[in-house]
Design a protein around this motif. Structure first.
Motif, PDB file in Angstrom:
ATOM      1  N   ILE A   1      87.021  54.252  10.915  1.00 58.28           N
ATOM      2  CA  ILE A   1      87.119  52.800  10.796  1.00 58.28           C
ATOM      3  C   ILE A   1      85.931  52.146  11.501  1.00 58.28           C
TER       4      ILE A   1
ATOM      5  N   VAL B   1      89.249  47.469   5.395  1.00 56.54           N
ATOM      6  CA  VAL B   1      89.890  48.773   5.242  1.00 56.54           C
ATOM      7  C   VAL B   1      91.380  48.604   4.988  1.00 56.54           C
TER       8      VAL B   1
ATOM      9  N   GLY C   1      91.504  50.054   1.523  1.00 56.71           N
ATOM     10  CA  GLY C   1      91.421  51.456   1.899  1.00 56.71           C
ATOM     11  C   GLY C   1      92.519  52.309   1.289  1.00 56.71           C
TER      12      GLY C   1
ATOM     13  N   VAL D   1      92.869  54.109   6.122  1.00 53.49           N
ATOM     14  CA  VAL D   1      91.499  54.581   6.333  1.00 53.49           C
ATOM     15  C   VAL D   1      90.610  54.112   5.177  1.00 53.49           C
ATOM     16  N   PRO D   2      89.292  54.168   5.370  1.00 49.58           N
ATOM     17  CA  PRO D   2      88.405  53.800   4.258  1.00 49.58           C
ATOM     18  C   PRO D   2      88.657  54.679   3.034  1.00 49.58           C
TER      19      PRO D   2
END
Length: 292
Positions: free
Chosen positions: A102, A113, A117, A290-291
């Motif tokens: 991140i 994100v 994400g 998360v991305p």
């Protein structure tokens, strides 16, 4: 799709920067059409109560804004549930953000994100009824953390550096008993770290091969070392090269029992309590944003 977020904020982290970071992230989330409720507890217990209430009420995500301490609080609320957690980092260490990829210096990028994400199931470490995401420390590093909390001056990383100098002056080997699944070891050393993630202390790669979804904890043991040897070794922890030194041994296990007298263990930068303790890896106990 996430349309409702509970934003758990520790305004005291990051030497007071977190409030401004939270406002920037909050504006972006609301501008993007996400209903966002801000949670600010009076203390750690109150923050945890607010976080658990938000999870129980069905929020789409619990997002911790601050340092690793407030992320640890969020983990206590989401562990074992289907509610994902996110991080808007603004603390001193931000090792959960490192572990999850991140952005650590841009709250708008971190907020994106949450919106765009993916959800990644990750393992958590558990000590008794408390969870941790990054690293449990039980040796010289924990003694430094304990000393840091006892000092009232200076502030930020300078206080940590001063605590390290004090503990270096008092350095002595510790007698450890380690139980790694069905293997028992007795050894003398200065540090034992048990990692679900790779880093602690703001990027120190104490367990450089740790993977937070492999069902195992990585264990790093730094054996007996003189002060001058430890001083030379410490900088190499930032790159993970310390594991190549003769004083360092590493292991992997699902369950790690650590015992040595006179040491208080820390995890995610938080005081967990005196050793002995048993750290257990609980596979896929949480879901992280998360991305993509």
């Amino acid at each position: 799709m996430i349309t409702d977020i509970a934003l758990l904020v520790n305004p005291k982290s990051g030497q007071g920067r977190t409030a401004a970071v939270a406002v920037r992230a909050l504006r972006h989330l609301r501008k993007s059409g996400v209903s966002t409720t801000v949670l600010v507890g009076k203390d750690e217990a109150d923050s945890l109560a607010l976080a658990r209430r938000a999870v129980e009420s069905g929020t789409d995500a619990l997002v911790a804004c601050g340092g690793d301490g407030i992320v640890n609080v969020a983990l206590q609320a989401v562990a074992g549930t289907a509610t994902p957690f996110g991080v808007i980092p603004s603390g001193t260490g931000n090792d959960h953000a490192r572990m999850l990829g991140i952005p650590r210096h841009d709250p708008i990028a971190a907020a994106r994100v949450l919106l765009n994400g993916a959800v990644r199931p990750i393992d958590l470490g558990r000590v008794g009824d408390r969870w941790f995401g990054t690293v449990f420390s039980g040796g010289f590093d924990a003694l430094v953390s304990e000393r840091t909390n006892q000092l009232t001056w200076p502030h930020g990383k300078l206080r940590y550096n001063l605590a390290m100098l004090v503990e270096l002056a008092a350095l002595r080997p510790l007698d450890y008993v380690l139980e790694l699944d069905d293997q028992k070891l007795e050894t003398s050393g200065v540090l034992v770290a048990v990692g679900n993630g790779q880093t602690y202390g703001g990027g120190m790669k104490i367990c450089p091969e740790a993977v937070p979804d492999d069902g195992l904890l990585d264990v790093t043991v730094i054996g007996e070392a003189r002060r001058d040897q430890l001083v030379r070794l410490l900088p190499t922890i930032y790159t993970g090269k310390h594991v190549e030194r003769s004083q360092v041994t590493t292991y992997r296990a699902r369950r790690v029992h650590v015992s040595t007298p006179g040491v208080v263990g820390y995890a995610d930068g938080e005081r967990f309590g005196p050793l002995p303790v048993t750290c257990e890896c609980v596979p896929l106990a949480a879901h992280a944003l998360v991305p993509a």
